[in-house]
Design a protein around this motif. Structure first.
Motif, PDB file in Angstrom:
ATOM      1  N   SER A   1       0.820  -1.213   0.000  1.00 62.98           N
ATOM      2  CA  SER A   1       0.000   0.000   0.000  1.00 62.98           C
ATOM      3  C   SER A   1       0.855   1.264   0.000  1.00 62.98           C
ATOM      4  O   SER A   1       0.379   2.347  -0.351  1.00 62.98           O
ATOM      5  CB  SER A   1      -0.937  -0.001   1.221  1.00 62.98           C
ATOM      6  OG  SER A   1      -0.192   0.071   2.427  1.00 62.98           O
ATOM      7  N   LYS A   2       2.137   1.121   0.393  1.00 65.92           N
ATOM      8  CA  LYS A   2       3.059   2.266   0.409  1.00 65.92           C
ATOM      9  C   LYS A   2       4.104   2.177  -0.702  1.00 65.92           C
ATOM     10  O   LYS A   2       5.057   2.953  -0.712  1.00 65.92           O
ATOM     11  CB  LYS A   2       3.761   2.331   1.771  1.00 65.92           C
ATOM     12  CG  LYS A   2       2.823   2.491   2.952  1.00 65.92           C
ATOM     13  CD  LYS A   2       3.548   2.430   4.273  1.00 65.92           C
ATOM     14  CE  LYS A   2       3.933   1.005   4.607  1.00 65.92           C
ATOM     15  NZ  LYS A   2       4.533   0.863   5.955  1.00 65.92           N
ATOM     16  N   ALA A   3       3.929   1.232  -1.614  1.00 71.11           N
ATOM     17  CA  ALA A   3       4.953   0.968  -2.623  1.00 71.11           C
ATOM     18  C   ALA A   3       5.226   2.170  -3.520  1.00 71.11           C
ATOM     19  O   ALA A   3       6.377   2.457  -3.849  1.00 71.11           O
ATOM     20  CB  ALA A   3       4.541  -0.237  -3.470  1.00 71.11           C
ATOM     21  N   ILE A   4       4.184   2.884  -3.911  1.00 71.60           N
ATOM     22  CA  ILE A   4       4.368   4.019  -4.818  1.00 71.60           C
ATOM     23  C   ILE A   4       4.754   5.275  -4.063  1.00 71.60           C
ATOM     24  O   ILE A   4       5.702   5.978  -4.436  1.00 71.60           O
ATOM     25  CB  ILE A   4       3.081   4.257  -5.636  1.00 71.60           C
ATOM     26  CG1 ILE A   4       2.816   3.060  -6.560  1.00 71.60           C
ATOM     27  CG2 ILE A   4       3.213   5.539  -6.467  1.00 71.60           C
ATOM     28  CD1 ILE A   4       1.544   3.171  -7.374  1.00 71.60           C
TER      29      ILE A   4
ATOM     30  N   LEU B   1      -1.852  -2.702  -6.343  1.00 69.46           N
ATOM     31  CA  LEU B   1      -1.909  -1.621  -7.336  1.00 69.46           C
ATOM     32  C   LEU B   1      -3.013  -0.637  -6.958  1.00 69.46           C
ATOM     33  O   LEU B   1      -2.819   0.589  -7.009  1.00 69.46           O
ATOM     34  CB  LEU B   1      -2.168  -2.190  -8.730  1.00 69.46           C
ATOM     35  CG  LEU B   1      -2.297  -1.144  -9.849  1.00 69.46           C
ATOM     36  CD1 LEU B   1      -0.965  -0.432 -10.077  1.00 69.46           C
ATOM     37  CD2 LEU B   1      -2.772  -1.795 -11.154  1.00 69.46           C
ATOM     38  N   PHE B   2      -4.163  -1.167  -6.557  1.00 63.29           N
ATOM     39  CA  PHE B   2      -5.301  -0.328  -6.170  1.00 63.29           C
ATOM     40  C   PHE B   2      -4.992   0.481  -4.909  1.00 63.29           C
ATOM     41  O   PHE B   2      -5.165   1.700  -4.879  1.00 63.29           O
ATOM     42  CB  PHE B   2      -6.528  -1.219  -5.942  1.00 63.29           C
ATOM     43  CG  PHE B   2      -7.771  -0.469  -5.568  1.00 63.29           C
ATOM     44  CD1 PHE B   2      -8.537   0.167  -6.529  1.00 63.29           C
ATOM     45  CD2 PHE B   2      -8.185  -0.395  -4.241  1.00 63.29           C
ATOM     46  CE1 PHE B   2      -9.691   0.864  -6.182  1.00 63.29           C
ATOM     47  CE2 PHE B   2      -9.332   0.291  -3.880  1.00 63.29           C
ATOM     48  CZ  PHE B   2     -10.083   0.924  -4.857  1.00 63.29           C
ATOM     49  N   THR B   3      -4.513  -0.183  -3.866  1.00 62.12           N
ATOM     50  CA  THR B   3      -4.284   0.508  -2.592  1.00 62.12           C
ATOM     51  C   THR B   3      -3.086   1.451  -2.652  1.00 62.12           C
ATOM     52  O   THR B   3      -3.113   2.512  -2.034  1.00 62.12           O
ATOM     53  CB  THR B   3      -4.075  -0.509  -1.449  1.00 62.12           C
ATOM     54  OG1 THR B   3      -2.971  -1.373  -1.765  1.00 62.12           O
ATOM     55  CG2 THR B   3      -5.331  -1.336  -1.219  1.00 62.12           C
ATOM     56  N   SER B   4      -2.036   1.075  -3.380  1.00 64.51           N
ATOM     57  CA  SER B   4      -0.866   1.958  -3.469  1.00 64.51           C
ATOM     58  C   SER B   4      -1.181   3.226  -4.249  1.00 64.51           C
ATOM     59  O   SER B   4      -0.643   4.301  -3.949  1.00 64.51           O
ATOM     60  CB  SER B   4       0.311   1.222  -4.121  1.00 64.51           C
ATOM     61  OG  SER B   4       0.001   0.815  -5.442  1.00 64.51           O
ATOM     62  N   THR B   5      -2.063   3.123  -5.221  1.00 64.33           N
ATOM     63  CA  THR B   5      -2.498   4.314  -5.957  1.00 64.33           C
ATOM     64  C   THR B   5      -3.356   5.207  -5.076  1.00 64.33           C
ATOM     65  O   THR B   5      -3.168   6.428  -5.032  1.00 64.33           O
ATOM     66  CB  THR B   5      -3.285   3.909  -7.220  1.00 64.33           C
ATOM     67  OG1 THR B   5      -2.456   3.113  -8.067  1.00 64.33           O
ATOM     68  CG2 THR B   5      -3.738   5.146  -7.981  1.00 64.33           C
ATOM     69  N   LEU B   6      -4.282   4.600  -4.337  1.00 61.13           N
ATOM     70  CA  LEU B   6      -5.131   5.386  -3.441  1.00 61.13           C
ATOM     71  C   LEU B   6      -4.325   6.039  -2.319  1.00 61.13           C
ATOM     72  O   LEU B   6      -4.667   7.143  -1.872  1.00 61.13           O
ATOM     73  CB  LEU B   6      -6.219   4.501  -2.829  1.00 61.13           C
ATOM     74  CG  LEU B   6      -7.451   4.224  -3.688  1.00 61.13           C
ATOM     75  CD1 LEU B   6      -8.461   3.401  -2.896  1.00 61.13           C
ATOM     76  CD2 LEU B   6      -8.094   5.511  -4.171  1.00 61.13           C
ATOM     77  N   THR B   7      -3.260   5.375  -1.865  1.00 59.97           N
ATOM     78  CA  THR B   7      -2.442   5.934  -0.787  1.00 59.97           C
ATOM     79  C   THR B   7      -1.780   7.240  -1.207  1.00 59.97           C
ATOM     80  O   THR B   7      -1.616   8.152  -0.389  1.00 59.97           O
ATOM     81  CB  THR B   7      -1.369   4.925  -0.344  1.00 59.97           C
ATOM     82  OG1 THR B   7      -2.009   3.757   0.167  1.00 59.97           O
ATOM     83  CG2 THR B   7      -0.479   5.504   0.747  1.00 59.97           C
ATOM     84  N   VAL B   8      -1.397   7.339  -2.478  1.00 60.22           N
ATOM     85  CA  VAL B   8      -0.821   8.591  -2.977  1.00 60.22           C
ATOM     86  C   VAL B   8      -1.856   9.705  -2.919  1.00 60.22           C
ATOM     87  O   VAL B   8      -1.548  10.846  -2.546  1.00 60.22           O
ATOM     88  CB  VAL B   8      -0.315   8.420  -4.423  1.00 60.22           C
ATOM     89  CG1 VAL B   8       0.230   9.748  -4.953  1.00 60.22           C
ATOM     90  CG2 VAL B   8       0.765   7.354  -4.498  1.00 60.22           C
ATOM     91  N   LEU B   9      -3.093   9.381  -3.255  1.00 58.37           N
ATOM     92  CA  LEU B   9      -4.160  10.378  -3.295  1.00 58.37           C
ATOM     93  C   LEU B   9      -4.751  10.647  -1.918  1.00 58.37           C
ATOM     94  O   LEU B   9      -5.200  11.758  -1.631  1.00 58.37           O
ATOM     95  CB  LEU B   9      -5.274   9.901  -4.239  1.00 58.37           C
ATOM     96  CG  LEU B   9      -4.837   9.464  -5.643  1.00 58.37           C
ATOM     97  CD1 LEU B   9      -6.037   8.924  -6.410  1.00 58.37           C
ATOM     98  CD2 LEU B   9      -4.186  10.617  -6.392  1.00 58.37           C
ATOM     99  N   PHE B  10      -4.749   9.608  -1.090  1.00 60.23           N
ATOM    100  CA  PHE B  10      -5.379   9.680   0.235  1.00 60.23           C
ATOM    101  C   PHE B  10      -4.480   8.948   1.221  1.00 60.23           C
ATOM    102  O   PHE B  10      -4.535   7.740   1.362  1.00 60.23           O
ATOM    103  CB  PHE B  10      -6.775   9.029   0.161  1.00 60.23           C
ATOM    104  CG  PHE B  10      -7.510   8.977   1.464  1.00 60.23           C
ATOM    105  CD1 PHE B  10      -7.787  10.131   2.186  1.00 60.23           C
ATOM    106  CD2 PHE B  10      -7.934   7.759   1.983  1.00 60.23           C
ATOM    107  CE1 PHE B  10      -8.479  10.071   3.389  1.00 60.23           C
ATOM    108  CE2 PHE B  10      -8.624   7.686   3.184  1.00 60.23           C
ATOM    109  CZ  PHE B  10      -8.897   8.853   3.885  1.00 60.23           C
ATOM    110  N   ARG B  11      -3.589   9.705   1.889  1.00 53.81           N
ATOM    111  CA  ARG B  11      -2.504   9.116   2.663  1.00 53.81           C
ATOM    112  C   ARG B  11      -2.980   8.194   3.789  1.00 53.81           C
ATOM    113  O   ARG B  11      -2.265   7.279   4.195  1.00 53.81           O
ATOM    114  CB  ARG B  11      -1.617  10.229   3.230  1.00 53.81           C
ATOM    115  CG  ARG B  11      -0.249   9.762   3.636  1.00 53.81           C
ATOM    116  CD  ARG B  11       0.524   9.207   2.429  1.00 53.81           C
ATOM    117  NE  ARG B  11       0.627  10.151   1.353  1.00 53.81           N
ATOM    118  CZ  ARG B  11       1.573  11.098   1.251  1.00 53.81           C
ATOM    119  NH1 ARG B  11       2.481  11.208   2.197  1.00 53.81           N
ATOM    120  NH2 ARG B  11       1.609  11.908   0.219  1.00 53.81           N
TER     121      ARG B  11
END
Length: 268
Positions: free
Chosen positions: A93-96, A166-176
């Motif tokens: 979830s923190k990969a990106i 892929l889904f969670t790591s993308t959302l983490t960028v947008l919503f920490r």
């Protein structure tokens, strides 16, 4: 669907890069420790021992699982799978967000970062898998043709992990806060993943709700293979549900990733 196909092709195209970077990160994580990579083995063994004392010795006494093997051996097969899945998803979830600043100045496919995260934990999973098989054989479990379906469930696990991360790591960028939500959800899913509870011993109504957790499909699938309990096509409804769930997250994650990837740095 076009976005998902494109991203899957990127994973295959950059497979050698994914494996090289994963090996480097794996060594870098432990290079400053005296025991080095040995901690990758000690940590899961300590965790398995702790859960066995609590849920095996403490709650079950000396009883064996209904599948005819000691509870400890039965649990190790599930825990090996769970620990790999849990680490891949929580770290994924923190990969990106953890790497985007490093690779933003170069031509680098950001969609392979979740794959690198998954691959970096594979060596520990492989060692624990070998330990599980040794324990099974030591208890008189003999290999059968059903062991071949391990390949199917391994593919299920990898595709599922990539789709979710892929889904969670993308959302983490947008919503920490997403990374903390993922950690909390994974703590809950542990108890409904069939890792420490034998689903066959539960009432059918409870088994129905447990089956909504796609991780249960993978954990029980590996047990079906190694304990020669059933073939994967004997549960068509669960198979369809698992792949529908996985493909949904793969498509949703691919669309989100491709839509926002050019502006990831701005969000960070």
């Amino acid at each position: 669907m076009k976005d998902a196909v494109s991203i899957v092709k990127d994973q295959l195209k950059h497979l050698s890069m994914i494996l090289r970077i994963a090996r480097y990160e794996e060594r870098a994580d432990y290079q400053s420790h005296y025991l080095g990579l040995l901690w990758q083995i000690l940590n899961p063994l300590i965790q398995i021992g702790t859960y066995y004392l609590i849920f095996g010795v403490g709650l079950r006494g000396t009883r064996t699982a209904t599948d005819g093997v000691p509870f400890f051996v039965w649990m190790v097969v599930g825990m090996t799978t769970w620990m790999f899945i849990n680490q891949s998803i929580t770290r994924g979830s923190k990969a990106i967000v953890n790497k985007v600043n490093l690779v933003s100045k170069m031509k680098f496919p950001l969609n392979i970062l979740p794959s690198i995260n998954i691959a970096s934990g594979f060596s520990v999973y492989l060692v624990m898998l070998v330990v599980s098989l040794i324990l099974l054989v030591s208890q008189g479990v003999t290999p059968t043709l059903m062991w071949a379906q391990y390949i199917y469930y391994f593919i299920c696990m990898i595709v599922f992990l990539y789709a979710v991360t892929l889904f969670t790591s993308t959302l983490t960028v947008l919503f920490r806060d997403m990374q903390f939500i993922v950690q909390s959800v994974m703590r809950l899913l542990f108890y409904v993943s069939g890792t420490i509870w034998n689903i066959a011993e539960m009432p059918e109504s409870i088994r129905h709700y447990f089956s909504l957790n796609p991780i249960l499909y993978i954990v029980e699938g590996f047990r079906d293979a190694f304990l020669s309990r059933a073939w994967f096509w004997e549960s068509p409804a669960l198979t369809i549900y698992f792949w529908a769930f996985t493909l949904f997250f793969l498509v949703a994650g691919s669309v989100l990733h491709n839509k926002f990837k050019e502006s990831f740095v701005d969000y960070v």
